[in-house]
Structures are given as C-alpha cells and as structure tokens.
Design an enzyme around this catalytic site. Sequence first.
Site, PDB file in Angstrom:
ATOM      1  N   LYS A  53      94.464  26.644   7.153  1.00  0.00           N
ATOM      2  CA  LYS A  53      94.552  28.101   7.161  1.00  0.00           C
ATOM      3  C   LYS A  53      95.833  28.446   7.909  1.00  0.00           C
ATOM      4  O   LYS A  53      95.959  28.195   9.107  1.00  0.00           O
ATOM      5  CB  LYS A  53      93.343  28.734   7.839  1.00  0.00           C
ATOM      6  CG  LYS A  53      93.399  30.256   7.767  1.00  0.00           C
ATOM      7  CD  LYS A  53      92.380  30.924   8.659  1.00  0.00           C
ATOM      8  CE  LYS A  53      92.619  32.436   8.630  1.00  0.00           C
ATOM      9  NZ  LYS A  53      91.864  33.124   9.693  1.00  0.00           N
ATOM     10  N   THR A  86      84.361  37.059  14.786  1.00  0.00           N
ATOM     11  CA  THR A  86      83.997  37.864  15.949  1.00  0.00           C
ATOM     12  C   THR A  86      82.704  38.634  15.746  1.00  0.00           C
ATOM     13  O   THR A  86      81.875  38.725  16.663  1.00  0.00           O
ATOM     14  CB  THR A  86      85.134  38.838  16.289  1.00  0.00           C
ATOM     15  OG1 THR A  86      86.349  38.110  16.461  1.00  0.00           O
ATOM     16  CG2 THR A  86      84.825  39.601  17.574  1.00  0.00           C
ATOM     17  N   ALA A 135      89.443  38.943   8.548  1.00  0.00           N
ATOM     18  CA  ALA A 135      89.760  39.664   9.785  1.00  0.00           C
ATOM     19  C   ALA A 135      89.407  41.142   9.705  1.00  0.00           C
ATOM     20  O   ALA A 135      89.707  41.822   8.719  1.00  0.00           O
ATOM     21  CB  ALA A 135      91.219  39.501  10.187  1.00  0.00           C
TER      22      ALA A 135
END
Length: 257
Positions: free
Chosen positions: A97, A207, A184
Amino acid sequence: MNDTLTIAGRTFGSRLITGTGKYESFETMRDAVLASGCEMVTVAVRRIDFDARDEDLTTFLPDDVLLLPNTAGSETADEAVRVARLARAGGLPDWIKLEVIPDPRYLLPDPVETLRAAATLVEDGFTVLPYMLPDPVLARKLEEVGCATVMPLAAPIGSGRGLKLRDSIRIMIEQAEVPVVVDAGLGSPSHAAEAMEMGADAVLVNTAIAHADDPVAMARAFRLAVEAGRLGYEAGIMDEAETAQASSPVAGLVTQP
C-alpha cells in the site's frame, strides 16, 4: 452473496480491508480482524521489528489473511520505494500500500511523488495499491503505470467525517478499469455502506473500528454494512424523485358511489 473482489488476479470473499494500528492491544486487534471477516489487513512497515518477528503484531493475525505492508511515514517517492524494498527483503509480501505523505497537518498524499513511486515499484515487481486524493486524472495515470487498485481518501485520515469527496470518487468509480477502494475518513458503518452503494469495490477502515468503545462489535458492524451496501448496489437502487410517489396503486381501486 457469490460476489468476489479480484485484485491483481487474487480473489477475496470480503470487500472490507482493515488496518492494524491504534488498538489498545494486539489481542483486541486480532479479535476485531476476525469479527470483520476481512481477508486483507494493512500494517506500517515501520511498526514491524524484523529482528523479532516471532513477537510482533504479525504473529497475532490469522494465517489466511493477506498482510498488506504500507509505506506510512514516507514523505518522498524515494523513501517509499526504500521502505517497500525493505519490507520485501524482510519476508513480507510484495503487495504494497503506497503512501507518500509530506503534509503533517491533514496527512494528504503527494500526487506527484505517489505517481513517481508507483511507476518505480511496479517496474520492480510489486503489486501496488496507492493511497491518493480522489482525482480521476491521477487515477488514470496510476492505472497506466500498472497499479492494481486506486485508493481515494473519503476525508482526511482518522477524521471520521465520511464521504466528503463523494463527487470526485463517483467519477473515479465510473472511469476506473481497476478496483476502487475507498480509504481513509470513514467514521461509521453507514459511511461504508454509502461508499459501497455508490459502486466502490471495497473500503479500508482502521480508526473507526480501533477507536470504538467496542472494537470487535464495530468490526462486525462494518462487515455487515459493507455487505449490505454491496448487495444494494448490485440489486439496483431506485432513482430519487422530486415529488412523492404513492406506494399503493391508484388505478383500479374500488371507490364509493
């Protein structure tokens, strides 16, 4: 659903990719990965101790999950290429990545350096999955140099703000010849479902799962959201209407004389 994701010739049953950072413990991370049903996880190469591989986070991951090293922390193409080569030399998969992020405040990727690094790594034999701004022109150029996916951010990393850049992502989905992975900024399962309903091929979440009160339950919620969003997209979502449309038929009704 008999609906698989194929990247660089490899088939995945799950369209959810998860990260390994920000968890309180490796054990929680492992349990969340299992609950998510994902078949690919990202890990920053800089977090791996190649001298103690029997004790680092990779030992907590299921054997059948593909480890996707990432070049987090790289600010230039040269740094990213060096980190990727280090990962391969250390025995990690040659899938990478690609992250080239010189911006410390908003963590936005550098498009020029990302393209330069991608070209070098593809030529070097890597399967490259680049993290990028949702720019359809850049996406086309990354495809042309041989990237296996394009991975546009939905919002700044870790912000949880959802699909703030949906219009550009929608154009990328329309034009891309490789899988589009929304990466993201997704903060809730509904964000993931929306991305999948738009036609994204997969989403990457870290997250929002790791910082949940119950990461394992949240991982399962994202799994279900991704599956529901994909199923909705495949089923064909109705068009929006400007006015109300009666749910019951109005023709042929029995009326009072």
